[in-house]
Design an enzyme around this catalytic site. Structure first.
Site, PDB file in Angstrom:
ATOM      1  N   GLU A  52      -4.098 -13.637   6.279  1.00 12.32           N
ATOM      2  CA  GLU A  52      -2.947 -14.509   6.525  1.00 12.32           C
ATOM      3  C   GLU A  52      -2.969 -15.733   5.600  1.00 12.32           C
ATOM      4  O   GLU A  52      -1.929 -16.192   5.154  1.00 12.32           O
ATOM      5  CB  GLU A  52      -2.893 -14.938   7.991  1.00 12.32           C
ATOM      6  CG  GLU A  52      -2.505 -13.805   8.939  1.00 12.32           C
ATOM      7  CD  GLU A  52      -1.115 -13.219   8.639  1.00 12.32           C
ATOM      8  OE1 GLU A  52      -0.293 -13.886   7.999  1.00 12.32           O
ATOM      9  OE2 GLU A  52      -0.861 -12.066   9.027  1.00 12.32           O
ATOM     10  N   GLN A  57       1.063 -17.725   0.190  1.00 13.11           N
ATOM     11  CA  GLN A  57       1.798 -18.010  -1.044  1.00 13.11           C
ATOM     12  C   GLN A  57       1.630 -16.903  -2.072  1.00 13.11           C
ATOM     13  O   GLN A  57       1.832 -17.123  -3.250  1.00 13.11           O
ATOM     14  CB  GLN A  57       1.333 -19.335  -1.657  1.00 13.11           C
ATOM     15  CG  GLN A  57       2.119 -20.525  -1.175  1.00 13.11           C
ATOM     16  CD  GLN A  57       1.306 -21.382  -0.223  1.00 13.11           C
ATOM     17  OE1 GLN A  57       0.216 -21.008   0.171  1.00 13.11           O
ATOM     18  NE2 GLN A  57       1.850 -22.518   0.130  1.00 13.11           N
ATOM     19  N   THR A  58       1.251 -15.744  -1.604  1.00  8.04           N
ATOM     20  CA  THR A  58       0.905 -14.676  -2.540  1.00  8.04           C
ATOM     21  C   THR A  58       1.523 -13.365  -2.095  1.00  8.04           C
ATOM     22  O   THR A  58       1.571 -13.075  -0.901  1.00  8.04           O
ATOM     23  CB  THR A  58      -0.643 -14.533  -2.586  1.00  8.04           C
ATOM     24  OG1 THR A  58      -1.198 -15.811  -2.905  1.00  8.04           O
ATOM     25  CG2 THR A  58      -1.073 -13.536  -3.619  1.00  8.04           C
ATOM     26  N   GLY A  96      -4.168 -19.120  -7.122  1.00  2.31           N
ATOM     27  CA  GLY A  96      -3.432 -20.377  -7.015  1.00  2.31           C
ATOM     28  C   GLY A  96      -3.587 -21.025  -5.639  1.00  2.31           C
ATOM     29  O   GLY A  96      -4.215 -20.472  -4.750  1.00  2.31           O
ATOM     30  N   TYR A 135       2.231 -21.463  11.521  1.00  2.00           N
ATOM     31  CA  TYR A 135       2.434 -20.062  11.174  1.00  2.00           C
ATOM     32  C   TYR A 135       1.121 -19.270  11.308  1.00  2.00           C
ATOM     33  O   TYR A 135       1.060 -18.233  11.967  1.00  2.00           O
ATOM     34  CB  TYR A 135       3.002 -19.890   9.747  1.00  2.00           C
ATOM     35  CG  TYR A 135       2.844 -18.444   9.338  1.00  2.00           C
ATOM     36  CD1 TYR A 135       3.702 -17.480   9.861  1.00  2.00           C
ATOM     37  CD2 TYR A 135       1.775 -18.017   8.548  1.00  2.00           C
ATOM     38  CE1 TYR A 135       3.507 -16.126   9.589  1.00  2.00           C
ATOM     39  CE2 TYR A 135       1.575 -16.674   8.274  1.00  2.00           C
ATOM     40  CZ  TYR A 135       2.451 -15.743   8.790  1.00  2.00           C
ATOM     41  OH  TYR A 135       2.246 -14.417   8.544  1.00  2.00           O
ATOM     42  N   ASP A 153       7.186 -17.231   9.284  1.00  6.03           N
ATOM     43  CA  ASP A 153       7.012 -17.433   7.838  1.00  6.03           C
ATOM     44  C   ASP A 153       8.392 -17.292   7.181  1.00  6.03           C
ATOM     45  O   ASP A 153       9.410 -17.127   7.869  1.00  6.03           O
ATOM     46  CB  ASP A 153       5.963 -16.475   7.251  1.00  6.03           C
ATOM     47  CG  ASP A 153       6.473 -15.047   7.121  1.00  6.03           C
ATOM     48  OD1 ASP A 153       7.542 -14.737   7.678  1.00  6.03           O
ATOM     49  OD2 ASP A 153       5.797 -14.236   6.446  1.00  6.03           O
ATOM     50  N   CYS A 207      15.584  -6.996   5.084  1.00  2.00           N
ATOM     51  CA  CYS A 207      16.440  -8.194   5.158  1.00  2.00           C
ATOM     52  C   CYS A 207      16.080  -9.092   3.970  1.00  2.00           C
ATOM     53  O   CYS A 207      15.536 -10.180   4.120  1.00  2.00           O
ATOM     54  CB  CYS A 207      16.197  -8.878   6.507  1.00  2.00           C
ATOM     55  SG  CYS A 207      17.463 -10.067   6.947  1.00  2.00           S
ATOM     56  N   CYS A 214      21.421  -3.853   4.760  1.00  2.00           N
ATOM     57  CA  CYS A 214      21.863  -3.812   6.166  1.00  2.00           C
ATOM     58  C   CYS A 214      21.995  -2.380   6.675  1.00  2.00           C
ATOM     59  O   CYS A 214      21.791  -2.116   7.860  1.00  2.00           O
ATOM     60  CB  CYS A 214      23.170  -4.581   6.330  1.00  2.00           C
ATOM     61  SG  CYS A 214      23.009  -6.312   5.859  1.00  2.00           S
ATOM     62  N   CYS A 223      23.084  -8.275  14.666  1.00  2.15           N
ATOM     63  CA  CYS A 223      23.022  -9.344  13.651  1.00  2.15           C
ATOM     64  C   CYS A 223      24.359 -10.076  13.556  1.00  2.15           C
ATOM     65  O   CYS A 223      25.356  -9.522  13.111  1.00  2.15           O
ATOM     66  CB  CYS A 223      22.646  -8.738  12.302  1.00  2.15           C
ATOM     67  SG  CYS A 223      22.486  -9.965  11.008  1.00  2.15           S
TER      68      CYS A 223
END
Ligand code: ADE
Length: 382
Positions: A52, A57-58, A96, A135, A153, A207, A214, A223
């Site tokens: 997690e 960011q990856t 990073g 998160y 997230d 999504c 869709c 939705c």
């Protein structure tokens, strides 16, 4: 229960029968379509936590190989807790956002010292650890401990903003509260981690940000964005990005008697703890060569002769972008001191791969050794 033909109303999730039907659809879809990812085969809290943190960011494809290598290198939380920080950064090199790795290790040390090496099994307990935000606490507590916390997230926020037609900024409180309520309404009694991962998976594969699929969506009939907007992809609202500053930065490949100078970045700032070719930002009215000479004097206390520019690479960070100009340079005089860096070393070039270095510096190295040129010869030239 069949999905409704038309979306009921804004409060459909308050209706337990609708929420249950939507949940069943989501979980059935996830059961059928989920990707076989290594962390999904593990019930080790430490491994799930690592995944997690990496995935924040990856991309999944990148995180995957790092995840497996990291676990080989540090198979347990105890291995991570006792490792040298440099080794952890080396295993993270290229991913990073290096403070993620530093916080992971800080938290591992807290867990070993205060909790016998067992990760806390509650949302609040996890949230108290360094580097674990709402998160990550929700993701770990649901996936490993089956706690009912929605994990919001970027993917999940996109799905929920569209399902509920939330038009506010999803990172701000009013929309956030609605998304948490929606996530809670969708939570099953057991298997909460699957529900969170189903929403993550839906956001990652169906999504999509600009071209949502869709027609393939298991919950399209619930939705509101799909039912009420010409283009559901206008949601979530995207706050305007501030212009990122662009900096001209210099770096020296500085040699002295066959050795190469590298410096460790100070704690707290960008790329903290990584090793780099020393240098810094160009000031107004200053040439690049003057900039490099000044930076090396300020950072390391030595005088250098700046030679030719050997590489020029562009690199983007979250809040700024840089053009990095790398120059060949030769030590002239002075005693090397760590004035504005954490440490320095004059190394044999063969040892460079023992250090974690930033991506931009890797690009410089690639430019320098393109076409088969040797760094060793470069450092040993006159
Ligand atoms: N992104 C964040 N968490 C994830 C997970 N558990 N599986 C796939 N992608 C993710």
């Amino acid at each position: 229960m069949m999905p409704p033909a038309v979306v009921p109303d804004a409060a459909w999730l308050q209706n337990p029968r609708q929420a249950a039907a939507c949940r069943r659809r989501l979980l059935a879809w996830y059961g059928e379509h989920k990707r076989d990812l290594p962390w999904r085969r593990s019930d080790d809290p430490y491994a799930v936590w690592l995944s997690e943190v990496m995935l924040q960011q990856t991309r999944v494809a990148t995180a995957r190989s790092y995840y497996e290598r990291f676990l080989q290198r540090f198979p347990t939380i105890f291995d991570l807790a006792v490792a040298a920080e440099g080794e952890v950064l080396k295993a993270w090199e290229g991913l990073g956002y290096y403070s993620r790795a530093q916080n992971l290790q800080r938290a591992a040390r807290v867990v070993v010292a205060d909790h016998d090496g067992k990760l806390p099994d509650t949302y609040a307990g996890l949230l108290a650890l360094p580097g674990i935000g709402p998160y990550t606490a929700a993701a770990i507590s649901s996936i490993v401990f089956d706690r009912p916390h929605p994990a919001l997230d970027g993917n999940v926020m996109r799905v929920l903003c569209r399902l509920l037609r939330l038009e506010g900024d999803p990172r701000r409180t009013p929309a956030r509260v609605q998304m948490i309520r929606a996530g809670e309404a969708l939570m099953p009694k057991t298997g909460t981690g699957d529900l969170n991962q189903a929403l993550i998976e839906l956001g990652a594969r169906v999504c999509l940000p600009t071209r949502p699929r869709c027609a393939e969506c298991p919950v399209t009939n619930w939705c509101r964005a799909r039912a009420e907007l010409d283009d559901p992809s206008v949601l979530p609202m995207r706050p305007r990005r501030k212009e990122r500053p662009h900096l001209q930065v210099t770096a020296g490949i500085i040699r002295r008697a066959g050795k190469l100078l590298i410096a460790q970045r100070p704690p707290g700032g960008m790329l903290a703890g990584l090793w780099e070719f020393p240098g810094g930002k160009q000031e107004p009215e200053e040439s690049l060569a003057e900039c490099l000479r000044r930076e090396i004097m300020e950072e390391l206390g030595i005088i250098i002769d700046v030679e030719e520019e050997i590489a020029c690479v562009d690199h983007e960070f979250t809040h700024l972008s840089i053009t990095l100009h790398a120059f060949a340079a030769r030590y002239r005089s002075g005693r090397t001191r760590a004035i504005a860096c954490s440490a320095f070393e004059w190394i044999d070039v063969g040892r460079l791969h023992d250090y974690a270095i930033p991506r931009a510096d890797h690009l410089v190295l690639e430019a320098l050794t393109a076409g088969g040129a040797s760094l060793h010869d470069f450092i040993n030239r006159e």
